[in-house]
Scaffold this motif. Sequence first.
Motif, short mmCIF file in Angstrom:
data_model
loop_
_atom_site.label_atom_id
_atom_site.label_comp_id
_atom_site.label_asym_id
_atom_site.label_seq_id
_atom_site.Cartn_x
_atom_site.Cartn_y
_atom_site.Cartn_z
N THR A 1 67.15 1.31 19.46
CA THR A 1 66.97 -0.11 19.11
C THR A 1 68.16 -0.90 19.62
N LYS A 2 67.87 -1.90 20.46
CA LYS A 2 68.95 -2.75 20.99
C LYS A 2 68.78 -4.14 20.42
N LEU A 3 69.86 -4.85 20.38
CA LEU A 3 69.77 -6.25 20.01
C LEU A 3 69.43 -6.99 21.31
N MET A 4 68.15 -7.34 21.46
CA MET A 4 67.72 -7.93 22.72
C MET A 4 68.35 -9.32 22.89
N GLY A 5 68.72 -9.64 24.14
CA GLY A 5 69.39 -10.91 24.39
C GLY A 5 70.89 -10.84 24.12
N PHE A 6 71.38 -9.63 23.87
CA PHE A 6 72.82 -9.43 23.66
C PHE A 6 73.36 -8.47 24.70
N GLY A 7 74.59 -8.70 25.11
CA GLY A 7 75.26 -7.77 26.03
C GLY A 7 75.06 -8.16 27.48
N HIS A 8 76.01 -7.81 28.28
CA HIS A 8 75.90 -8.08 29.72
C HIS A 8 76.86 -7.17 30.47
N ARG A 9 76.44 -6.70 31.63
CA ARG A 9 77.30 -5.83 32.42
C ARG A 9 78.59 -6.53 32.84
N VAL A 10 78.50 -7.81 33.15
CA VAL A 10 79.66 -8.50 33.72
C VAL A 10 80.39 -9.37 32.69
N PRO B 1 62.59 -4.94 30.53
CA PRO B 1 63.20 -5.57 29.34
C PRO B 1 64.72 -5.59 29.34
N LEU B 2 65.36 -4.78 30.16
CA LEU B 2 66.83 -4.85 30.21
C LEU B 2 67.29 -5.99 31.11
N HIS B 3 66.36 -6.53 31.90
CA HIS B 3 66.69 -7.62 32.83
C HIS B 3 65.90 -8.86 32.38
N GLY B 4 65.07 -9.43 33.23
CA GLY B 4 64.39 -10.69 32.89
C GLY B 4 63.42 -10.57 31.73
N PRO C 1 75.75 -13.07 22.98
CA PRO C 1 74.41 -13.50 23.42
C PRO C 1 74.41 -13.77 24.92
N ASN C 2 73.38 -13.35 25.60
CA ASN C 2 73.26 -13.64 27.03
C ASN C 2 72.21 -14.74 27.23
N VAL C 3 71.92 -15.04 28.51
CA VAL C 3 71.03 -16.16 28.85
C VAL C 3 69.66 -16.05 28.18
N GLU D 1 83.80 -4.79 19.23
CA GLU D 1 84.49 -3.75 20.02
C GLU D 1 83.84 -3.55 21.39
N ARG D 2 82.54 -3.65 21.44
CA ARG D 2 81.82 -3.43 22.70
C ARG D 2 81.70 -4.71 23.53
N LYS D 3 82.27 -5.78 23.03
CA LYS D 3 82.24 -7.09 23.72
C LYS D 3 80.80 -7.52 24.02
N1 CMC Z 1 72.39 -3.86 21.53
C1 CMC Z 1 73.08 -2.81 21.01
N2 CMC Z 1 74.00 -2.13 21.69
C2 CMC Z 1 74.24 -2.50 22.95
C3 CMC Z 1 73.57 -3.59 23.55
C4 CMC Z 1 72.62 -4.27 22.77
N3 CMC Z 1 71.96 -5.31 23.30
N4 CMC Z 1 74.02 -3.75 24.81
C5 CMC Z 1 74.95 -2.79 25.01
N5 CMC Z 1 75.08 -2.04 23.87
C6 CMC Z 1 76.03 -0.94 23.65
C7 CMC Z 1 75.63 0.29 24.44
O1 CMC Z 1 74.76 1.12 23.68
C8 CMC Z 1 76.98 0.93 24.69
O2 CMC Z 1 77.39 1.54 23.50
P1 CMC Z 1 78.27 2.91 23.52
O3 CMC Z 1 79.54 2.53 24.23
O4 CMC Z 1 78.43 3.27 22.10
O5 CMC Z 1 77.45 3.89 24.30
C9 CMC Z 1 77.90 -0.26 24.92
O6 CMC Z 1 77.28 -1.34 24.20
C10 CMC Z 1 78.10 -0.64 26.36
O7 CMC Z 1 76.84 -1.00 26.90
P2 CMC Z 1 76.26 -0.50 28.28
O8 CMC Z 1 74.93 0.17 28.03
O9 CMC Z 1 77.28 0.25 29.05
O10 CMC Z 1 75.99 -1.86 28.96
P3 CMC Z 1 75.35 -2.09 30.39
O11 CMC Z 1 76.29 -2.91 31.14
O12 CMC Z 1 74.93 -0.80 31.01
O13 CMC Z 1 74.00 -2.88 30.04
C11 CMC Z 1 72.59 -4.64 29.39
C12 CMC Z 1 73.91 -4.27 30.05
C13 CMC Z 1 72.38 -6.12 29.53
C14 CMC Z 1 71.43 -3.92 30.09
C15 CMC Z 1 72.65 -4.24 27.90
O14 CMC Z 1 73.66 -4.95 27.23
C16 CMC Z 1 71.31 -4.45 27.18
O15 CMC Z 1 70.45 -3.56 27.23
N6 CMC Z 1 71.09 -5.63 26.53
C17 CMC Z 1 69.82 -5.92 25.90
C18 CMC Z 1 68.82 -6.38 26.96
C19 CMC Z 1 69.16 -7.76 27.49
O16 CMC Z 1 69.40 -8.68 26.72
N7 CMC Z 1 69.09 -7.93 28.82
C20 CMC Z 1 69.33 -9.21 29.49
C21 CMC Z 1 70.59 -9.23 30.28
S1 CMC Z 1 71.12 -10.86 30.82
C22 CMC Z 1 69.89 -11.47 31.86
C23 CMC Z 1 69.45 -10.57 32.95
O17 CMC Z 1 70.23 -9.94 33.64
O18 CMC Z 1 68.25 -10.49 33.16
#
Ligand code: CMC
Length: 427
Positions: free
Chosen positions: A298-307, A262-265, A359-361, A354-356
Amino acid sequence: MAETATLTFNGTTLELPIVTGTEGERAIDIRHLRNATGLITLDSGYGNTGATESSITFIDGEKGILRYRGYPIEQLAEHARFTEVAYLLMFGDLPTETQHTEFRRQLSENQFMHEALTHHFDGFPENAPPMAILSAMVSAAGCFEPALARADDDDHFLELAARLMSKVRTIASASYCKSIGHPINYPRSDLRYTANFLHMMFSLPFRPYEPHPVVVDALDKLLILHADHEQNCSTSTVRMVCSSRASMSAAVSAGINALWGPLHGGANAAVIDMLEKIRRSGESIKTYVERVKTDPNTKLMGFGHRVYKNFDPRAKIIKEACDSVLQKLGIQDPMLDMAMELEAVALQDDFFVERKLYPNVDFYSGIIMRAIGIPTNMFTVMFAIGRLPGWIAHWREVRMAAGGRIDRPRQVYQGPVARDFVPVENR
Ligand code: CMC
């Protein structure tokens, strides 16, 4: 003089070469660090580690840029077909008309599954997760087609790539038909890649499915947007498996499993699950967002990206496509309104700003797939079909690299120090 970075440790000074990419990205080459100093680097999650040099895809996360082999994703999504983009990723250039025709011929020639392979579907329980079926069947396909399991012969790479791309599409649609008790449809050579997939998914013996051109185009766009994303989790998995000289089908099967999470596809299905849960619970979007901020589970799914730390260009294109597809098909999906409200609330909230987190793909892709008629449990399979050319391109890049070494990271051991064995009666 070549640029270097200077590292001093325990009285030893080391000049580490700087490697510069074609887009100006710079990296410190630490290949000789351990020999010279005894040190390794530590970077859990690989947030700051370049695992390879690659010429397939470029991302600038700060500027929201994504290019396949130099071409901006916006142009490819607007003008190209998925099969052209697949060719571009795998071979480095857009195909000429002749090359494209030949590639499409190979895709048609190789779209059938070995009849014995189809019987494998009967062994899965009805509610088996489609990603498990896909990965198992891709591995099994290697048993029926030795070329897929051998694949060290670049002369036949086009055929091999077409074989796998075609097979995965046929397997994916067959697993869906099986899961709902429908007969498996044979592919049709007169249809283009995406239309053929829709036919295999939705045709019935008494009612052939004629895909709407809007749906075919939307699917093409969706697959293009998923086709590659440099060193993400599943692609890195494919590359690592390939580095052991494993076959294309073995590496891709491993990639499918990595993509499933769930963190990826798997996030595309998780977004719809999240929206459905919010709707069923009657919770307001604002309350849900508050919960995401306070509950670490609880994460906001579909939000956030490593890059991407500004916006995900794929999400921007998908959101626009979503609006247009729903409008053209005359569909009103309450999920789209919920998603837009969720996005608006999150983007104004300091926690996300603040955490930048943007919405992701995966945030809007599920809504397009719902409009096309794809069920939620097939969303990640669709991602896999899209990502396949990228995986194949990376598999080839690893295989072609001169003197390619097996991938083998190191670690900093933090377990018990040496101790003697204690016989069971004395423990
Ligand atoms: N909802 C709430 N908080 C978040 C989220 C989110 N979706 N994503 C990151 N954060 C917080 C995280 O808890 C951390 O907070 P703190 O600094 O207080 O500890 C901060 O933002 C930095 O996040 P991170 O965990 O260091 O980010 P990461 O680069 O390790 O993870 C990610 C990237 C995509 C796995 C993550 O943003 C996430 O779990 N997103 C939700 C799942 C998702 O949508 N995945 C699809 C990614 S795009 C397509 C793909 O690659 O498949």
